[in-house]
Design a protein around this motif. Structure first.
Motif, PDB file in Angstrom:
ATOM      1  N   THR A 170      -2.368 -17.331 -15.672  1.00  0.00           N
ATOM      2  CA  THR A 170      -2.314 -16.429 -14.521  1.00  0.00           C
ATOM      3  C   THR A 170      -1.359 -15.263 -14.738  1.00  0.00           C
ATOM      4  N   SER A 208      -3.760 -10.015  -9.531  1.00  0.00           N
ATOM      5  CA  SER A 208      -4.191 -11.116  -8.654  1.00  0.00           C
ATOM      6  C   SER A 208      -3.507 -11.097  -7.297  1.00  0.00           C
ATOM      7  N   VAL A 209      -2.305 -10.508  -7.223  1.00  0.00           N
ATOM      8  CA  VAL A 209      -1.583 -10.469  -5.944  1.00  0.00           C
ATOM      9  C   VAL A 209      -1.664  -9.090  -5.297  1.00  0.00           C
ATOM     10  N   ALA A 259      -3.214  -6.288  -3.010  1.00  0.00           N
ATOM     11  CA  ALA A 259      -3.951  -6.395  -1.738  1.00  0.00           C
ATOM     12  C   ALA A 259      -4.601  -5.072  -1.372  1.00  0.00           C
ATOM     13  N   GLN A 271       1.517 -14.434  -2.867  1.00  0.00           N
ATOM     14  CA  GLN A 271       0.547 -15.154  -3.672  1.00  0.00           C
ATOM     15  C   GLN A 271      -0.842 -14.751  -3.213  1.00  0.00           C
ATOM     16  N   PRO A 272      -1.862 -14.937  -4.048  1.00  0.00           N
ATOM     17  CA  PRO A 272      -3.222 -14.592  -3.617  1.00  0.00           C
ATOM     18  C   PRO A 272      -3.588 -15.275  -2.295  1.00  0.00           C
TER      19      PRO A 272
END
Length: 287
Positions: free
Chosen positions: A91, A143-144, A146, A154-155
């Motif tokens: 990740t 991934s985080v 927005a 966190q996602p």
């Protein structure tokens, strides 16, 4: 201890006598010796978690960068190796425990930001830091992200101002001077939610100061003009806690007076503690 050391070093102190300003050298040297006594094969958690390790690593890496004290070289290199190994390579994130200790954890932006700063500080100080953790960190930041709302812890979590500022600073560390649309979006979000004395958040103010200083220009000036008088007004004057900042606001009771004071001082020191990591386009054109 790491945050306090950074505040002392930002003020100009060094842990060894090296000419020039020598204020607080004794206190910083004691802190340094205590820190080194806590290292265990590159692990600086000291019974805590990766927050402790990341902050301690930044402090020791910057101490080496400032002084080139040879007794710090090997320990800092071990800290770097531990940080790299602790990352979830799938990740790209870091969490409270190392990836080996809990491979199910995907990481969080708050912890990850400190590790990324530690690796960057070590590299700027001349340490051998591989590219891989930086490449992996890019995956985690993606991934985080927005979208128009900045960054989240966190996602799937709700974006917050602290995470927007920390995410932006992480992007600045990784960007090599390039400014993405998401970074511009984050600057806009921060400028729309400038520091407010009625809504105290020293963690947001700290990362906001780092990110806006790197952004430079009007964004930095507007942020600084808003935050500086708030911090100066909130500093305790007189009594046992003279010179400190009360541990108020979001996470204040968890952070405590020492951490709150260090973060406030670091926010005020950002002018001369950190040079911009890259030059803005207008500066490059002038050259």
């Amino acid at each position: 201890t790491g945050l306090v050391m950074l505040a002392y070093m930002g003020y100009g102190a060094k842990h060894i006598k090296q000419g020039g300003f020598e204020g607080y050298q004794e206190q910083l040297d004691k802190a340094m010796n205590w820190m080194l006594s806590k290292e265990r094969k590159g692990d600086m958690r000291g019974g805590g978690n990766m927050y402790d390790h990341g902050i301690a690593t930044i402090a020791l890496a910057e101490a080496y960068n400032l002084t080139k004290d040879e007794r710090l070289r090997a320990p800092v290199q071990r800290l770097v190796a531990f940080t790299v190994k602790a990352q979830n390579t799938k990740t790209g994130g870091w969490r409270y425990k190392t990836y080996e200790e809990d491979p199910r954890e995907k990481g969080d932006l708050s912890v990850s930001g400190w590790q990324l700063m530690a690796l960057k500080s070590a590299r700027l100080g001349g340490m051998d830091v591989p590219d891989t953790p930086f490449v992996n960190a890019r995956k985690f930041l993606a991934s985080v992200g927005a979208g128009n709302n900045g960054f989240q812890y966190q996602p799937g979590r709700t974006p917050s101002l602290a995470m927007i500022a920390e995410g932006l600073f992480c992007e600045q560390i990784l960007s090599d001077g390039e400014v993405t649309s998401q970074m511009e979006q984050c600057v806009g979000l921060i400028q729309g939610r400038l520091p407010n004395s009625r809504k105290v958040d020293y963690y947001y103010w700290y990362y906001g100061s780092l990110a806006m200083r790197q952004t430079q220009g009007k964004a930095w000036e507007t942020w600084n003009d808003k935050l500086k008088p708030i911090l100066l007004h909130k500093q305790t004057k007189g009594g046992t806690n003279d010179g400190s900042w009360d541990p108020e606001g979001k996470n204040g009771s968890i952070a405590g007076r020492c951490v709150t004071t260090a973060m406030a001082a670091l926010s005020l020191e950002v002018y001369y503690r950190y040079l911009p990591l890259s030059s803005p386009k207008w500066s490059k054109k002038a050259e």
